[in-house]
Design a protein around this motif. Structure first.
Motif, PDB file in Angstrom:
ATOM      1  N   UNK A 160       0.840  -1.198   0.000  1.00 31.34           N
ATOM      2  CA  UNK A 160       0.000   0.000   0.000  1.00 31.34           C
ATOM      3  C   UNK A 160       0.878   1.251   0.000  1.00 31.34           C
ATOM      4  N   UNK A 161       1.968   1.221   0.759  1.00 31.69           N
ATOM      5  CA  UNK A 161       2.910   2.326   0.784  1.00 31.69           C
ATOM      6  C   UNK A 161       3.513   2.541  -0.602  1.00 31.69           C
ATOM      7  N   UNK A 162       3.922   1.446  -1.231  1.00 35.26           N
ATOM      8  CA  UNK A 162       4.525   1.530  -2.572  1.00 35.26           C
ATOM      9  C   UNK A 162       3.513   2.108  -3.561  1.00 35.26           C
ATOM     10  N   UNK A 163       2.258   1.648  -3.483  1.00 42.52           N
ATOM     11  CA  UNK A 163       1.223   2.129  -4.399  1.00 42.52           C
ATOM     12  C   UNK A 163       0.920   3.614  -4.215  1.00 42.52           C
ATOM     13  N   UNK A 164       1.042   4.108  -2.994  1.00 44.17           N
ATOM     14  CA  UNK A 164       0.756   5.516  -2.725  1.00 44.17           C
ATOM     15  C   UNK A 164       1.943   6.406  -3.082  1.00 44.17           C
ATOM     16  N   UNK A 165       3.150   5.960  -2.735  1.00 42.79           N
ATOM     17  CA  UNK A 165       4.324   6.813  -2.895  1.00 42.79           C
ATOM     18  C   UNK A 165       4.852   6.839  -4.330  1.00 42.79           C
ATOM     19  N   UNK A 166       4.820   5.721  -5.030  1.00 38.47           N
ATOM     20  CA  UNK A 166       5.461   5.668  -6.354  1.00 38.47           C
ATOM     21  C   UNK A 166       4.885   6.660  -7.361  1.00 38.47           C
ATOM     22  N   UNK A 167       3.560   6.810  -7.496  1.00 35.46           N
ATOM     23  CA  UNK A 167       3.079   7.803  -8.471  1.00 35.46           C
ATOM     24  C   UNK A 167       3.461   9.237  -8.087  1.00 35.46           C
ATOM     25  N   UNK A 168       3.441   9.522  -6.803  1.00 31.00           N
ATOM     26  CA  UNK A 168       3.811  10.865  -6.355  1.00 31.00           C
ATOM     27  C   UNK A 168       5.280  11.143  -6.620  1.00 31.00           C
ATOM     28  N   UNK A 169       6.107  10.157  -6.360  1.00 32.65           N
ATOM     29  CA  UNK A 169       7.536  10.319  -6.593  1.00 32.65           C
ATOM     30  C   UNK A 169       7.819  10.464  -8.082  1.00 32.65           C
ATOM     31  N   UNK A 170       7.162   9.668  -8.897  1.00 37.66           N
ATOM     32  CA  UNK A 170       7.356   9.766 -10.344  1.00 37.66           C
ATOM     33  C   UNK A 170       6.876  11.122 -10.869  1.00 37.66           C
ATOM     34  N   UNK A 171       5.780  11.624 -10.328  1.00 40.68           N
ATOM     35  CA  UNK A 171       5.262  12.923 -10.764  1.00 40.68           C
ATOM     36  C   UNK A 171       6.180  14.066 -10.364  1.00 40.68           C
ATOM     37  N   UNK A 172       7.009  13.846  -9.353  1.00 50.18           N
ATOM     38  CA  UNK A 172       7.899  14.908  -8.891  1.00 50.18           C
ATOM     39  C   UNK A 172       9.204  14.976  -9.675  1.00 50.18           C
ATOM     40  N   UNK A 173       9.385  14.074 -10.641  1.00 47.59           N
ATOM     41  CA  UNK A 173      10.612  14.107 -11.442  1.00 47.59           C
ATOM     42  C   UNK A 173      10.725  15.445 -12.167  1.00 47.59           C
ATOM     43  N   UNK A 174      11.857  16.109 -12.015  1.00 44.25           N
ATOM     44  CA  UNK A 174      12.061  17.327 -12.799  1.00 44.25           C
ATOM     45  C   UNK A 174      12.367  16.949 -14.241  1.00 44.25           C
ATOM     46  N   UNK A 175      12.387  17.930 -15.116  1.00 43.41           N
ATOM     47  CA  UNK A 175      12.784  17.672 -16.499  1.00 43.41           C
ATOM     48  C   UNK A 175      14.189  17.078 -16.489  1.00 43.41           C
ATOM     49  N   UNK A 176      14.437  16.041 -17.290  1.00 40.59           N
ATOM     50  CA  UNK A 176      15.788  15.480 -17.324  1.00 40.59           C
ATOM     51  C   UNK A 176      16.771  16.493 -17.906  1.00 40.59           C
ATOM     52  N   UNK A 177      18.021  16.393 -17.513  1.00 41.97           N
ATOM     53  CA  UNK A 177      19.040  17.280 -18.087  1.00 41.97           C
ATOM     54  C   UNK A 177      19.019  17.193 -19.613  1.00 41.97           C
ATOM     55  N   UNK A 178      19.255  18.318 -20.286  1.00 39.21           N
ATOM     56  CA  UNK A 178      19.076  18.400 -21.732  1.00 39.21           C
ATOM     57  C   UNK A 178      19.917  17.404 -22.513  1.00 39.21           C
ATOM     58  N   UNK A 179      21.049  16.965 -21.996  1.00 40.30           N
ATOM     59  CA  UNK A 179      21.918  16.066 -22.761  1.00 40.30           C
ATOM     60  C   UNK A 179      21.861  14.612 -22.272  1.00 40.30           C
ATOM     61  N   UNK A 180      20.865  14.282 -21.459  1.00 39.35           N
ATOM     62  CA  UNK A 180      20.792  12.945 -20.888  1.00 39.35           C
ATOM     63  C   UNK A 180      20.325  11.898 -21.914  1.00 39.35           C
ATOM     64  N   UNK A 181      19.440  12.270 -22.818  1.00 43.99           N
ATOM     65  CA  UNK A 181      18.899  11.334 -23.800  1.00 43.99           C
ATOM     66  C   UNK A 181      19.288  11.788 -25.206  1.00 43.99           C
ATOM     67  N   UNK A 182      19.460  10.846 -26.139  1.00 38.32           N
ATOM     68  CA  UNK A 182      19.822  11.220 -27.504  1.00 38.32           C
ATOM     69  C   UNK A 182      18.675  11.946 -28.208  1.00 38.32           C
ATOM     70  N   UNK A 183      18.988  12.685 -29.258  1.00 40.64           N
ATOM     71  CA  UNK A 183      17.972  13.374 -30.051  1.00 40.64           C
ATOM     72  C   UNK A 183      16.957  12.373 -30.572  1.00 40.64           C
ATOM     73  N   UNK A 184      15.700  12.749 -30.557  1.00 38.40           N
ATOM     74  CA  UNK A 184      14.640  11.891 -31.064  1.00 38.40           C
ATOM     75  C   UNK A 184      14.116  10.886 -30.063  1.00 38.40           C
TER      76      UNK A 184
END
Length: 63
Positions: free
Chosen positions: A30-54
């Motif tokens: 129940x803790x995992x089900x409650x915390x995981x969506x909130x934690x995922x929603x709190x992710x900031x934008x990834x650094x601009x060079x973290x993922x390849x173009x496209x």
């Protein structure tokens, strides 16, 4: 280090630790089900060079 790099890395680490905890015997799912969506929603934008173009949800399947 870029302003969001530390926050992004810390949040991804916490999500990984939460996933490992959820796989443990006796974990409070129940803790995992409650915390995981909130934690995922709190992710900031990834650094601009973290993922390849496209790369991303709008990328074509053939990339």
């Amino acid at each position: 280090m870029c302003p969001n790099c530390e926050d992004f890395a810390r949040t991804v680490l916490l999500l990984g630790q939460l996933a490992l905890y959820g796989d443990m015997t006796g974990a409070d799912l129940d803790f995992v089900d409650v915390v995981s969506p909130s934690l995922a929603a709190s992710l900031p934008e990834p650094p601009f060079d973290m993922f390849p173009d496209g790369y991303g949800p709008d990328a074509p399947d053939d990339v």
